[in-house]
Write an enzyme that holds these catalytic residues in place. Structure first.
Site, PDB file in Angstrom:
ATOM      1  N   LYS A 121      40.368  35.841  38.889  1.00 16.47           N
ATOM      2  CA  LYS A 121      39.885  37.015  39.607  1.00 16.47           C
ATOM      3  C   LYS A 121      38.542  36.706  40.244  1.00 16.47           C
ATOM      4  CE  LYS A 121      39.605  41.949  39.039  1.00 16.47           C
ATOM      5  NZ  LYS A 121      39.747  43.030  38.071  1.00 16.47           N
TER       6      LYS A 121
ATOM      7  N   ASP B  82      43.281  53.872  31.531  1.00 16.05           N
ATOM      8  CA  ASP B  82      43.840  53.553  32.853  1.00 16.05           C
ATOM      9  C   ASP B  82      45.230  52.937  32.724  1.00 16.05           C
ATOM     10  OD1 ASP B  82      43.799  53.532  35.613  1.00 16.05           O
ATOM     11  OD2 ASP B  82      42.656  51.672  35.773  1.00 16.05           O
TER      12      ASP B  82
END
Length: 132
Positions: free
Chosen positions: A31, A106
């Site tokens: 990432k 989430d």
């Protein structure tokens, strides 16, 4: 390691994820954060290397409109049941199996990654909180 960022696996609110290969041949997801907030705690909490999950996110595999794009069909009810059961067990482990409870905040198909055997792994702990 990422072959100059040629294979993009996905994009989140804080950066893009690319396919990479470690020196020993193991696949990884890397990432690249687009913006760092505050003191860098987000970078430490979120991490920067991930296990490569070849079947991507559940989001891509549960919507019929994606089947043609991905060249696949419906996962099948047995596979979906196993994914659901594994996710429930994973969430229970986060809530009850640790010394401190971890609340994810989430959970959605986009944050459920699937390995080569469609075994799910919860990802994106950016909003997670530890509750003692």
């Amino acid at each position: 390691m990422t072959n100059p960022f040629k294979e993009k696996l996905g994009k989140g609110g804080d950066g893009c994820v690319y396919k990479g290969k470690l020196p020993g041949g193991h696949l990884a997801a890397v990432k690249i954060l687009s913006k760092l907030k505050g003191d860098g705690g987000d970078f430490i909490n979120e991490g920067h290397f991930y296990e490569y999950m070849p079947n991507g996110s559940l989001e891509k595999l549960i919507y019929e409109e994606n089947y043609f794009k991905l060249g696949c069909g419906h996962l099948g009810w047995d596979t979906l049941y196993q994914i659901s059961l594994s996710m429930a067990q994973g969430l229970e482990n986060l809530h009850k199996g640790c010394n401190s409870r971890i609340l994810h905040f989430d959970i959605k198909p986009h944050n459920i990654l699937l390995n080569e055997n469609y075994c799910p792994k919860i990802s994106n702990f950016g909003l997670a909180k530890i509750c003692h």
